[in-house]
Design a protein around this motif. Structure first.
Motif, PDB file in Angstrom:
ATOM      1  N   LEU A   1       0.837  -1.203   0.000  1.00  9.58           N
ATOM      2  CA  LEU A   1       0.000   0.000   0.000  1.00  9.58           C
ATOM      3  C   LEU A   1       0.874   1.256   0.000  1.00  9.58           C
ATOM      4  O   LEU A   1       0.612   2.213  -0.741  1.00  9.58           O
ATOM      5  CB  LEU A   1      -0.923  -0.007   1.219  1.00  9.58           C
ATOM      6  N   MET A   2       1.916   1.248   0.816  1.00 11.74           N
ATOM      7  CA  MET A   2       2.836   2.387   0.887  1.00 11.74           C
ATOM      8  C   MET A   2       3.513   2.627  -0.461  1.00 11.74           C
ATOM      9  O   MET A   2       3.623   3.766  -0.926  1.00 11.74           O
ATOM     10  CB  MET A   2       3.901   2.121   1.961  1.00 11.74           C
ATOM     11  N   SER A   3       3.932   1.538  -1.093  1.00  8.41           N
ATOM     12  CA  SER A   3       4.596   1.646  -2.391  1.00  8.41           C
ATOM     13  C   SER A   3       3.625   2.111  -3.479  1.00  8.41           C
ATOM     14  O   SER A   3       3.984   2.920  -4.347  1.00  8.41           O
ATOM     15  CB  SER A   3       5.200   0.298  -2.769  1.00  8.41           C
ATOM     16  N   LEU A   4       2.384   1.601  -3.432  1.00  2.00           N
ATOM     17  CA  LEU A   4       1.361   2.053  -4.377  1.00  2.00           C
ATOM     18  C   LEU A   4       1.124   3.548  -4.258  1.00  2.00           C
ATOM     19  O   LEU A   4       1.037   4.273  -5.256  1.00  2.00           O
ATOM     20  CB  LEU A   4       0.051   1.304  -4.117  1.00  2.00           C
ATOM     21  N   LEU A   5       1.019   3.994  -3.021  1.00  2.00           N
ATOM     22  CA  LEU A   5       0.761   5.418  -2.757  1.00  2.00           C
ATOM     23  C   LEU A   5       1.924   6.274  -3.245  1.00  2.00           C
ATOM     24  O   LEU A   5       1.725   7.298  -3.914  1.00  2.00           O
ATOM     25  CB  LEU A   5       0.544   5.628  -1.249  1.00  2.00           C
ATOM     26  N   LEU A   6       3.141   5.854  -2.940  1.00  2.00           N
ATOM     27  CA  LEU A   6       4.335   6.586  -3.363  1.00  2.00           C
ATOM     28  C   LEU A   6       4.441   6.633  -4.886  1.00  2.00           C
ATOM     29  O   LEU A   6       4.702   7.697  -5.468  1.00  2.00           O
ATOM     30  CB  LEU A   6       5.574   5.905  -2.763  1.00  2.00           C
ATOM     31  N   THR A   7       4.216   5.491  -5.526  1.00  2.00           N
ATOM     32  CA  THR A   7       4.283   5.419  -6.989  1.00  2.00           C
ATOM     33  C   THR A   7       3.230   6.316  -7.628  1.00  2.00           C
ATOM     34  O   THR A   7       3.510   7.037  -8.589  1.00  2.00           O
ATOM     35  CB  THR A   7       4.060   3.965  -7.466  1.00  2.00           C
ATOM     36  N   PHE A   8       2.028   6.273  -7.088  1.00  2.00           N
ATOM     37  CA  PHE A   8       0.930   7.062  -7.638  1.00  2.00           C
ATOM     38  C   PHE A   8       1.231   8.559  -7.557  1.00  2.00           C
ATOM     39  O   PHE A   8       1.026   9.297  -8.525  1.00  2.00           O
ATOM     40  CB  PHE A   8      -0.362   6.746  -6.889  1.00  2.00           C
ATOM     41  N   TYR A   9       1.748   9.008  -6.420  1.00  2.00           N
ATOM     42  CA  TYR A   9       2.015  10.443  -6.255  1.00  2.00           C
ATOM     43  C   TYR A   9       3.191  10.927  -7.091  1.00  2.00           C
ATOM     44  O   TYR A   9       3.239  12.088  -7.498  1.00  2.00           O
ATOM     45  CB  TYR A   9       2.253  10.762  -4.769  1.00  2.00           C
ATOM     46  N   LEU A  10       4.142  10.045  -7.365  1.00  2.00           N
ATOM     47  CA  LEU A  10       5.307  10.439  -8.154  1.00  2.00           C
ATOM     48  C   LEU A  10       5.050  10.401  -9.657  1.00  2.00           C
ATOM     49  O   LEU A  10       5.612  11.195 -10.405  1.00  2.00           O
ATOM     50  CB  LEU A  10       6.499   9.533  -7.823  1.00  2.00           C
ATOM     51  N   PHE A  11       4.178   9.490 -10.095  1.00  2.00           N
ATOM     52  CA  PHE A  11       4.020   9.260 -11.533  1.00  2.00           C
ATOM     53  C   PHE A  11       2.650   9.613 -12.095  1.00  2.00           C
ATOM     54  O   PHE A  11       2.526   9.845 -13.290  1.00  2.00           O
ATOM     55  CB  PHE A  11       4.340   7.794 -11.865  1.00  2.00           C
ATOM     56  N   SER A  12       1.628   9.603 -11.253  1.00  2.00           N
ATOM     57  CA  SER A  12       0.279   9.804 -11.779  1.00  2.00           C
ATOM     58  C   SER A  12       0.024  11.270 -12.130  1.00  2.00           C
ATOM     59  O   SER A  12       0.538  12.183 -11.484  1.00  2.00           O
ATOM     60  CB  SER A  12      -0.756   9.344 -10.748  1.00  2.00           C
ATOM     61  N   LYS A  13      -0.811  11.469 -13.161  1.00  2.00           N
ATOM     62  CA  LYS A  13      -1.204  12.810 -13.582  1.00  2.00           C
ATOM     63  C   LYS A  13      -2.663  13.093 -13.237  1.00  2.00           C
ATOM     64  O   LYS A  13      -3.306  13.962 -13.822  1.00  2.00           O
ATOM     65  CB  LYS A  13      -0.975  12.977 -15.084  1.00  2.00           C
ATOM     66  N   LYS A  14      -3.170  12.333 -12.268  1.00  2.00           N
ATOM     67  CA  LYS A  14      -4.549  12.532 -11.824  1.00  2.00           C
ATOM     68  C   LYS A  14      -4.674  13.890 -11.113  1.00  2.00           C
ATOM     69  O   LYS A  14      -3.698  14.506 -10.712  1.00  2.00           O
ATOM     70  CB  LYS A  14      -4.967  11.422 -10.862  1.00  2.00           C
ATOM     71  N   THR A  15      -5.926  14.314 -10.930  1.00  2.00           N
ATOM     72  CA  THR A  15      -6.189  15.597 -10.281  1.00  2.00           C
ATOM     73  C   THR A  15      -5.823  15.537  -8.800  1.00  2.00           C
ATOM     74  O   THR A  15      -5.710  14.462  -8.194  1.00  2.00           O
ATOM     75  CB  THR A  15      -7.681  15.969 -10.408  1.00  2.00           C
TER      76      THR A  15
END
Length: 366
Positions: A182-196
């Protein structure tokens, strides 16, 4: 009933085998089931964890009492099947097939176009990886649900419910693994995602709620009354006490430092630890291969010949966090070999994908 159940599983396996287009993946089916046979025979003779799961489920009269994290959860899962007299062989065959599906998800990602890619991908076929996950074990489910999470991460629009289901199952199997992912998913999402920003806030809130809900499960798993530094210190003290007189390959925590335990997680046993044990010699060759792979990857990293994208970053960061966590308490060489199931597949695939300049997301079905 057992014959019918086995035939049903076998028919599914044969259907998937025939449908498979890759000759290499087909060979993996055969390879994996060879280790299923050895895993089943060993557990039948030694009557250790897997057989204990089975016996506990058979003897229990209350399925709710089994709904606890860790070993008890395995008995909870198989309770409905043992209640209709499904035997140990059939359950082992079922769980081996579940882990095989996970491995197939990983192997389908591989394209053997260079010697380098073959070398890194070979980590996924080391014998101990398949042995530990080819029976009625927590490792079988770990491989499957980690593969399911990976398959969703490949998509532009992951199916959120599959991520949640996977994290919940892993939470009951190994709570710390679920929280690390979960921690890694969250970190990956915030670093790479272009979501709002609003979407990111929602994800952060979900993660917070999931973490809070996991605390009672974590407390039960650790067998403590409160989450505190003192309570966790006592857990480590108990592990150290246990390591003093259990197992031929135990090494007390108090006699090692963190880097030594990390070395144990990654590269031991390594020949000198084998002590005339054939199994440990085999694992030593695996660890030597893993050591060479690690050195090669660090060399490529230093030469800036690796390329991190959302997928490879998630796989590598998850692997690193798992390794760092396991190094806190590792005390047994046999356990170190078994725990590699939690990070070798992600690490192997992460290294493999980091060699590609671009990773194309899986196309969405129309």
């Amino acid at each position: 009933m057992n014959i019918v159940f086995c035939l049903l599983i076998l028919s599914i396996v044969i259907y998937l085998f025939i449908k498979e287009t890759s000759l290499f993946v087909r060979l993996i089916y055969i390879y994996h089931y060879i280790f299923f046979y050895f895993n089943y025979k060993l557990n039948l003779i030694a009557k250790q964890d897997s057989y204990i799961f089975f016996e506990r489920a058979k003897e229990s009269s209350d399925i709710i009492a089994l709904l606890k994290p860790g070993n008890s959860f395995m008995s909870f899962l198989i309770y409905p099947l043992t209640s209709i007299n499904i035997n140990f062989f059939t359950l082992s065959f079922l769980f081996s097939t579940i882990s095989l599906i996970g491995f197939v998800i990983f192997f389908r990602e591989l394209k053997f176009k260079s010697l380098q890619s073959i070398f890194f991908a070979s980590l996924l076929i080391i014998p101990s990886l398949h042995f530990w996950s080819s029976g009625l074990s927590k490792e079988a489910l770990v491989v499957f649900f980690m593969a399911l999470i990976f398959s969703q991460m490949k998509k532009i629009k992951p199916v959120f419910i599959w991520l949640v289901i996977s994290l919940v199952f892993l939470l009951f199997i190994r709570p710390y693994l679920s929280l690390i992912i979960l921690m890694s998913l969250l970190l990956t999402f915030y670093l790479f995602s272009k979501k709002t920003r609003l979407y990111k806030i929602k994800l952060a809130l979900f993660s917070l709620v999931f973490f809070i809900c996991s605390l009672p499960i974590l407390k039960t798993f650790l067998k403590i009354e409160t989450i505190s530094i003192k309570a966790i210190t006592n857990v480590f003290a108990k592990i150290n006490s246990y390591s003093l007189d259990h197992g031929n390959s135990s090494i007390p925590i108090e006699t090692t430092n963190y880097l030594e335990r990390m070395n144990m997680v990654l590269f031991r046993p390594l020949f000198l630890d084998a002590k005339s044990s054939l199994v440990y010699y085999i694992i030593s060759f695996e660890n030597l291969f893993f050591l060479i792979t690690t050195i090669l990857f660090l060399y490529l990293l230093f030469r800036k010949k690796t390329y991190l994208n959302q997928i490879s970053f998630f796989l590598l960061s998850t692997s690193l966090l798992i390794i760092l966590f396991l190094s806190l308490y590792m005390y047994n060489l046999g356990l170190a070999s078994r725990m590699k199931v939690m990070f070798i597949p992600y690490l192997a695939l992460g290294i493999y994908l980091s060699q590609k300049k671009q990773f194309f997301y899986e196309k969405e079905a129309n």
